[in-house]
Design an enzyme around this catalytic site. Structure first.
Site, PDB file in Angstrom:
ATOM      1  N   CYS A 329       0.836  -1.203   0.000  1.00 24.84           N
ATOM      2  CA  CYS A 329       0.000   0.000   0.000  1.00 24.84           C
ATOM      3  C   CYS A 329       0.874   1.258   0.000  1.00 24.84           C
ATOM      4  O   CYS A 329       1.552   1.537  -0.980  1.00 24.84           O
ATOM      5  CB  CYS A 329      -0.978  -0.041   1.162  1.00 24.84           C
ATOM      6  SG  CYS A 329      -2.396   1.061   0.941  1.00 24.84           S
ATOM      7  N   HIS A 431      -3.659  -5.621   1.057  1.00 20.91           N
ATOM      8  CA  HIS A 431      -3.521  -5.883   2.489  1.00 20.91           C
ATOM      9  C   HIS A 431      -3.968  -7.323   2.749  1.00 20.91           C
ATOM     10  O   HIS A 431      -4.750  -7.889   1.997  1.00 20.91           O
ATOM     11  CB  HIS A 431      -4.396  -4.935   3.311  1.00 20.91           C
ATOM     12  CG  HIS A 431      -3.907  -3.529   3.348  1.00 20.91           C
ATOM     13  ND1 HIS A 431      -2.797  -3.150   4.060  1.00 20.91           N
ATOM     14  CD2 HIS A 431      -4.393  -2.405   2.761  1.00 20.91           C
ATOM     15  CE1 HIS A 431      -2.608  -1.840   3.924  1.00 20.91           C
ATOM     16  NE2 HIS A 431      -3.556  -1.364   3.143  1.00 20.91           N
TER      17      HIS A 431
END
Length: 492
Positions: A329, A431
């Site tokens: 991310c 994630h």
């Protein structure tokens, strides 16, 4: 008669999240359809709900404990700090604005409407609602317009349990002091106490329990023991305890000031073959097999921090000598050439030079991507599952060699991330990458150059085992019948 119970704590980390999770599983076992609820949560660990909203990680865990799918009504207000004085404000799963603390303090009157509307819907759909407070109800400076603790409890007139952590010391002062700082009406709502993390002979505590009940006129509903080896998704604080018996792989995770969703690494931290450490302020990155740059709520600020710690030099040396590197991310965005923030989404700076380890750049955008995703990684020869929570769009030639390819992505996206030409570096928006055992196993083989052949941890199975372990302790050490009675579920 009420079907709502609120757990408040004398301090942060007193055990509110844990007690709510345990009670959710206890009541689910007894056949009740129960919903967890936290009016306002401030945390950088979040989860994506099936409908594409964002809630605190603790409420997603509590939903698992209750046996129900997570929903945005479980956490109507989520605050994600992006500076010392400001935070992104998320209402019913959607980010609406960045606000400074003083501005949000005035906004709480509006936020309360969102809280009450969520609670009304849950009350209509579930047998009972288990509410978690935030911090302490006795924070004098935060009492005005409170929506997180007694402000909510007095609005709906629900019973309150106060939990305190005896392991920190001063448990009776914490409980008495908290109670005395509440108004008479608020004190009336407090129906009992729970003492958490007790070690030793319970008989030595009994005189104190008797004194507390006589002093306050309120019962002690139980004393929970210190549960060694209890591993649950952290609400916010980094869980750094490592389980290592036969370390084969060394992993270093950079502890950024605005680190988000560090639960990404729980499956590694709990793997006895993985020696995982968090690299902290003033520390340098030692010789490891894999460096992980985690997600961040303020990518530009955290990239500046990374440079100030000279971690960029350590990363360059690590890669030069053949070490593996993964950016997740915000960490993925840092690997590129530039990060642009023309609308000041996260920072006052309009652009920041990245680590330059791959030919791509990222522009931060107002819209936030929130999806559960599944794709296939040719490099790993494995299906990869996870979730996306990010602002920004990445573009550049490095992304042509993607980490994951999609069929049927919710937003029509064809691929995610990149793999470097020498297969040393992975960048991804995924994630939960290590939560899926097959993908995690393939990643561990990649990171260890084929040395690590032990099974990966199935974090979902581990989580269920831990929740049951917690619920067993609650049933053994708490007066559950008394709690059922105060909720109006039974008549004593």
């Amino acid at each position: 008669m009420t079907t709502t119970l609120m757990v408040q704590g004398t301090t942060s980390d007193a055990g509110k999240s844990t007690l709510v999770a345990g009670l959710c599983r206890v009541f689910a076992r007894r056949g009740y359809r129960i919903a967890p609820f936290k009016p306002q949560n401030m945390a950088l660990n979040s989860a994506v709900t099936p409908e594409g909203g964002e809630i605190g990680r603790a409420q997603a865990l509590q939903a698992t404990a209750a046996g129900v799918p997570p929903h945005t009504d479980f956490n109507p207000i989520l605050l994600k700090p992006n500076s010392d004085t400001g935070a992104q404000v998320i209402i019913h799963g959607r980010a609406i604005s960045n606000m400074e603390a003083a501005v949000y303090h005035d906004y709480k009157k509006v936020a309360m409407e969102a809280v009450l509307s969520s609670h009304r819907r849950l009350n209509e759909s579930y047998d009972c609602v288990m509410v978690e407070g935030a911090g302490s109800p006795a924070e004098i400076n935060l009492r005005e317009n409170d929506i997180a603790n007694m402000g909510f409890a007095t609005e709906i007139k629900c019973p309150v349990i106060i939990i305190a952590d005896i392991d920190k010391g001063g448990v009776f002062a914490h409980l008495i002091g908290t109670l005395m700082l509440l108004s008479e009406d608020e004190q009336e709502l407090v129906k009992g106490f729970v003492i958490n993390r007790f070690r030793g002979d319970i008989g030595l505590l009994q005189s104190g329990l008797d004194w507390l009940e006589k002093k306050t006129g309120k019962p002690v509903l139980g004393v929970l023991p210190y549960l060694h080896n209890l591993y649950l998704d952290a609400e916010d604080a980094v869980a750094a305890e490592n389980i290592v018996s036969k370390p084969t792989l060394k992993v270093a995770v950079l502890l950024l000031p605005h680190i988000s969703n560090h639960t990404d690494f729980d499956a590694l931290r709990l793997n006895p073959s993985v020696d995982l450490c968090y690299v902290r302020h003033t520390q340098r990155i030692s010789n490891v097999d894999l460096i992980a740059i985690p997600g961040s709520k303020n990518v530009i600020s955290d990239l500046n921090f990374l440079y100030s710690e000279c971690w960029d030099q350590d990363i360059q040396r690590h890669v030069r000598y053949g070490g593996k590197l993964i950016g997740i991310c915000g960490g993925f965005q840092m690997l590129g050439e530039y990060i642009y923030d023309p609308l000041h989404i996260e920072s006052t700076e309009k652009e920041m030079k990245g680590l330059g380890l791959a030919e791509f750049s990222t522009e931060l955008t107002e819209s936030k991507t929130l999806n559960h995703v599944c794709g296939f990684s040719k490099m790993l020869n494995s299906t990869v599952t996870g979730y996306e929570i990010h602002c920004g769009r990445s573009y550049g030639s490095a992304l042509r060699k993607s980490f994951v390819d999609f069929e049927g992505h919710p937003d029509g996206v064809l691929s995610d991330g990149f793999i470097s030409e020498d297969d040393q570096i992975i960048g991804t928006y995924f994630h939960g990458l290590f939560d899926d055992p097959s993908a995690s196993q393939a990643l561990l083989l990649w990171a260890s150059n084929g040395r690590l052949d032990t099974p990966a941890i199935d974090i979902d199975i581990k989580r269920e085992q831990q929740i049951d372990f917690l619920a067993d302790a609650c049933e053994q050490h708490l007066n559950i019948r008394k709690i059922e009675s105060m909720m109006g579920l039974i008549t004593e």
